[in-house]
Design a protein around this motif. Structure first.
Motif, PDB file in Angstrom:
ATOM      1  N   ALA A 183       0.956  -1.102  -0.020  1.00  0.00           N
ATOM      2  CA  ALA A 183       0.043   0.037   0.062  1.00  0.00           C
ATOM      3  C   ALA A 183       1.022   1.329   0.002  1.00  0.00           C
ATOM      4  O   ALA A 183       0.578   2.164  -0.580  1.00  0.00           O
ATOM      5  N   ARG A 184       1.795   1.304   0.929  1.00  0.00           N
ATOM      6  CA  ARG A 184       2.859   2.547   0.753  1.00  0.00           C
ATOM      7  C   ARG A 184       3.520   2.589  -0.612  1.00  0.00           C
ATOM      8  O   ARG A 184       3.721   3.743  -1.076  1.00  0.00           O
ATOM      9  N   ALA A 185       4.007   1.439  -1.324  1.00  0.00           N
ATOM     10  CA  ALA A 185       4.368   1.746  -2.462  1.00  0.00           C
ATOM     11  C   ALA A 185       3.531   2.139  -3.606  1.00  0.00           C
ATOM     12  O   ALA A 185       3.758   2.766  -4.420  1.00  0.00           O
ATOM     13  N   SER A 186       2.296   1.773  -3.409  1.00  0.00           N
ATOM     14  CA  SER A 186       1.355   2.114  -4.289  1.00  0.00           C
ATOM     15  C   SER A 186       1.058   3.883  -4.200  1.00  0.00           C
ATOM     16  O   SER A 186       0.986   4.434  -5.053  1.00  0.00           O
ATOM     17  N   ALA A 187       0.923   4.072  -2.984  1.00  0.00           N
ATOM     18  CA  ALA A 187       0.995   5.579  -2.875  1.00  0.00           C
ATOM     19  C   ALA A 187       2.156   6.431  -3.530  1.00  0.00           C
ATOM     20  O   ALA A 187       2.018   7.367  -4.056  1.00  0.00           O
ATOM     21  N   VAL A 188       3.433   5.966  -3.426  1.00  0.00           N
ATOM     22  CA  VAL A 188       4.544   6.588  -3.956  1.00  0.00           C
ATOM     23  C   VAL A 188       4.539   6.517  -5.475  1.00  0.00           C
ATOM     24  O   VAL A 188       4.565   7.694  -6.019  1.00  0.00           O
TER      25      VAL A 188
END
Length: 535
Positions: free
Chosen positions: A459-464
């Motif tokens: 999810a954090r990678a998706s945000a970036v």
């Protein structure tokens, strides 16, 4: 006589109770009918909220003088009426810079004979037909061969031999056969085109390449942690240096989040620059919940104006942040109240009048669009402020039930008044938070395809990735070329011929190559809501 009087009193009480109950049931029926009409519109009706300002006359049939401050009115010329054949309008257009493959169709030489006299035929003209030919993506293996050198003489005469290796660029992920272009392609397919990894896995398989969705996921996360997160942090610093920002949030489901059920909600927050920024920055921030500590932490270095909707957590931010309300949310609530009514009652309803007040304010903002901030502020004081005052005088006099759609719209407008009027404080501020809502829309559309994130790190990678893709689009950069360039440059940071700092990757950087930019003729304008377009 006494018994008869008591029985009459009881009878009157029963009638009064039944009348009260009937009125209560009628209100419930009306409420259920409104819900049914709204539900039908959302399921079967158009999603547009477009209305015309002329639907309601706000000024009691007085002539309204509207001065277009952005465009001078051209002289009107009366022309003679004429008729023409109806043609189908289309915006389809083939790019002029595409390579052209020419195929000429000629008669065989033996058939180039006139059937009348037997003489030789010659070409008197040509007919041309263009077709768009699609060539599927092509995969190749890039094999890096690094030469290692040594001295023959030292090998024979000395106990020490110097070894020299040719320069070779560092890979985007060590020990992996993923290239910068491969990871950029997977990222843009998922975060720009909304294609989940399992679909991409099938597409790779159709081309005879066996790459599992787990491998692709690991590539995205690893490349993000190594190279994109430092760029994201630089973008965050640059974002907080601006004085006007927008914020919004939406839900995201994360299956394997510690301490939470798979069905529970997590949130993707969005922060972005306003229209006055020279280089736009759009950042997504994944968080496990919707508490006020998250925007407070993200914006701890920020001081200025923040456009937001009516969510209460924004009002708990420090005093150095001035929250500005959104008139589009006010309009939407009055619009829903109007749509909840029977069609024959909509046009002349109080809900429609509330929509018309909001439309008038938005109409004025279009006319102020090309003004400098100082003049825009003056015109708002002159033209918009009286309409806002009149609007609040009008809703103050309304006698509506609080639990109806119109009552909720009125309550929202009254509660939000001090935030809604703050766009009058500065000419750089906007009347709505639609800029943030448009930016969060690509994430919402993508979520409908890939549905959920498996882990918090995903999810954090998706945000970036969404942050870099949407920022690239907003600044006229090709997301695929932009990510490919980052993944080829970042592992070699500081080497001769490469960028020296992560700040060089930000939009507006002087070292971004020309091939990363989308030609001006091919750029598309950001999508607007239907009711924002010119009538």
């Amino acid at each position: 006589m006494k018994r008869q009087e008591i029985s009459v009193e009881k009878l009157l009480g029963i009638i009064e109770e039944k009348d009260r109950r009937i009125a209560e049931l009628e209100q419930q029926v009306q409420w259920f009918m409104e819900q049914m009409r709204l539900s039908k519109r959302k399921q079967f009706g158009v999603s547009s909220e477009q209305t015309k300002i002329e639907q309601i006359n706000l000024f009691n049939n007085e002539e309204e003088e509207t001065h277009n401050l952005a465009i001078t009115e051209q002289e009107r010329i009366e022309v003679k009426a004429h008729y023409r054949k109806r043609t189908r309008l289309t915006t389809d257009k083939l790019p002029e810079d595409l390579p052209v493959e020419v195929i000429e169709h000629k008669l065989p030489e033996k058939e180039c004979i006139c059937l009348e006299c037997g003489s030789e035929l010659h070409t008197m003209g040509k007919e041309t037909r263009d077709e768009l030919k699609i060539i599927p993506a092509k995969a190749v293996i890039v094999r890096h061969i690094r030469h290692v050198y040594s001295c023959r003489n030292c090998e024979e005469t000395s106990d020490h031999t110097s070894i020299v290796k040719a320069d070779i660029p560092e890979p985007v992920i060590k020990g992996s056969f993923a290239s910068p272009e491969t990871i950029a392609h997977i990222a843009t397919q998922k975060f720009m085109m909304g294609s989940p990894l399992y679909r991409q896995e099938q597409e790779w398989k159709q081309n005879g390449i066996e790459i599992s969705r787990q491998t692709m996921s690991n590539w995205l996360i690893k490349a993000c942690e190594n190279w994109l997160e430092p760029i994201y942090e630089e973008m965050k610093k640059r974002l907080c240096e601006h004085e006007v920002l927008h914020a919004d949030e939406t839900v995201v489901q994360v299956l394997k989040e510690p301490g939470k059920a798979a069905q529970s909600k997590s949130y993707m927050w969005l922060y972005r620059t306003s229209g006055e920024a020279k280089h736009q920055i759009i950042l997504y921030d994944y968080q496990p919940d919707r508490k006020h500590i998250h925007p407070e932490e993200f914006l701890k270095e920020f001081s200025g104006y923040l456009h937001a909707d009516g969510y209460s957590v924004y009002y708990k931010l420090p005093e150095k942040i001035t929250v500005v309300g959104c008139w589009a949310h006010v309009r939407r609530k009055f619009f829903d109240a109007m749509e909840a009514l029977p069609k024959e009652k909509q046009a002349m309803s109080n809900a429609a009048k509330g929509v018309a007040y909001c439309d008038k304010l938005f109409h004025l903002e279009k006319q102020f669009a090309l003004l400098c901030p100082e003049n825009r502020l003056k015109e708002r004081e002159k033209q918009s402020k009286p309409i806002i005052d009149e609007f609040y005088d009008w809703i103050r006099k309304l006698n509506v039930l609080p639990k109806t759609h119109l009552g909720k719209a009125v309550q929202y407008a009254q509660y939000q008044r001090k935030y809604l009027e703050r766009y009058m404080l500065n000419g750089r501020l906007e009347i709505s938070n639609n800029r943030a809502e448009r930016s969060i829309k690509p994430f919402v559309i993508g979520r409908k395809n890939w549905l959920f994130s498996n882990t918090p790190s995903g999810a954090r990678a998706s945000a970036v990735y969404y942050s870099l893709v949407e920022t690239a689009k907003e600044n006229g950069l090709n997301p695929f070329e932009y990510l490919s360039w980052i993944f080829s440059q970042a592992p070699n940071l500081g080497k001769p011929g490469y960028v020296s700092t992560f700040a060089d990757f930000l939009p507006g950087g002087m070292k971004i190559p020309a091939k990363v930019f989308i030609p001006q003729s091919k750029r598309t304008e950001p999508e607007k809501y239907a009711w924002e377009e010119d009538e």
